[in-house]
Design an enzyme around this catalytic site. Structure first.
Site, PDB file in Angstrom:
ATOM      1  CB  SER A 123       2.379  -1.060  -1.444  1.00  0.00           C
ATOM      2  OG  SER A 123       1.869  -1.786  -2.548  1.00  0.00           O
ATOM      3  CE1 TYR A 135       1.350   3.584  -4.148  1.00  0.00           C
ATOM      4  CE2 TYR A 135       1.416   1.325  -4.973  1.00  0.00           C
ATOM      5  CZ  TYR A 135       1.100   2.226  -3.970  1.00  0.00           C
ATOM      6  OH  TYR A 135       0.545   1.784  -2.795  1.00  0.00           O
TER       7      TYR A 135
END
Length: 253
Positions: A140, A153
């Protein structure tokens, strides 16, 4: 004598394949002639995806070592491509208000799960029918940046980058390739899961802008795995035109 592996169909294994990027990747690779083997926890949805691409659906919980071992044991002896897609975000709490259950689940799926599956499939990747195995880790832009509320995250996706780079170092000289695909805002179930099914809150993430689609990411994966065998695509960062950074998004009225 010619290597018989080179005439065999290429085999792709995709985790987290019941929806979103995983499902789109399964369909795209199958269209290119890959035999696709799909893993996810939601078997009913996974079977629907498998039916759409003539694939095989197997239950897989990457947070459970026994599940990973059982999954790997049902795969062909040789695997050309492993797409480590299982994972995701939970919550948006600050570090001072961290939800330990959320953090533990994110690390189990995004980091340890990726490592478990890769370890289990390592011998099969070395025996790839094409002669060269390829691991594609779905990271990501959160592996390159941080943002308030994203501590858990972003830590996970920074760890995915570390694992990817370590694989490339440890496997240097072996018939293996390693790629990381790092998407920005993509309209999948990502935000719906992050916000515990709150569809209104999830929709606000993409309001006023044009996000990526799962197919956009699958297309990047397909391009990376279909380069000549001597070529390794280390990393692809892919964002919508409306996004410059994680928290810098152009939104139309």
């Amino acid at each position: 004598m010619a290597d018989s592996r080179k005439s065999s169909p290429k085999v792709a294994v995709i985790t987290g394949a019941s929806s979103g990027i995983g499902a789109a990747t399964a369909q795209m690779l199958a269209a290119q002639g890959y035999a696709v083997w799909l893993g996810a926890r939601r078997l009913d949805r996974l079977q629907e995806v498998a039916k759409s691409c003539d694939g095989r659906a197997l239950v897989l919980d990457v947070t459970d070592s026994a599940s990973v071992a059982a999954f790997a044991g049902q795969l062909p002896a040789g695997v050309d491509v492993l797409v480590n897609n299982a994972g995701g975000a939970l919550g948006l709490e600050s570090i001072a208000a961290m939800d330990e259950a959320h953090w533990l689940e994110m690390f189990q799926s995004n980091v340890l799960g990726l490592a478990r599956v890769t370890r289990a499939l390592y011998p099969r990747l070395l025996a790839a029918p094409s002669g060269v195995g390829h691991v594609v880790n779905i990271g990501s832009v959160a592996g390159h940046e941080t943002y308030p509320g994203g501590g858990g995250y972003t830590a996970c996706k920074h760890a995915v980058r570390a694992l990817t780079e370590t694989m490339r170092l440890e496997w240097l000289g072996q018939p293996l390739r390693v790629t990381e695909i790092d998407p920005g805002l993509a309209d999948t179930e990502f935000s719906l899961v992050r916000f515990a099914g709150d569809a209104g809150r999830a929709a606000q993430v993409y309001a006023g802008m044009t996000p990526l689609t799962a197919t956009d990411i699958a297309d990047a994966i397909l391009w990376a795995v279909t380069r000549p065998a001597h070529v390794n695509i280390d990393e692809i960062i892919i964002k919508p035109r409306d996004q410059a950074r994680v928290d810098k998004v152009f939104r139309r009225p």
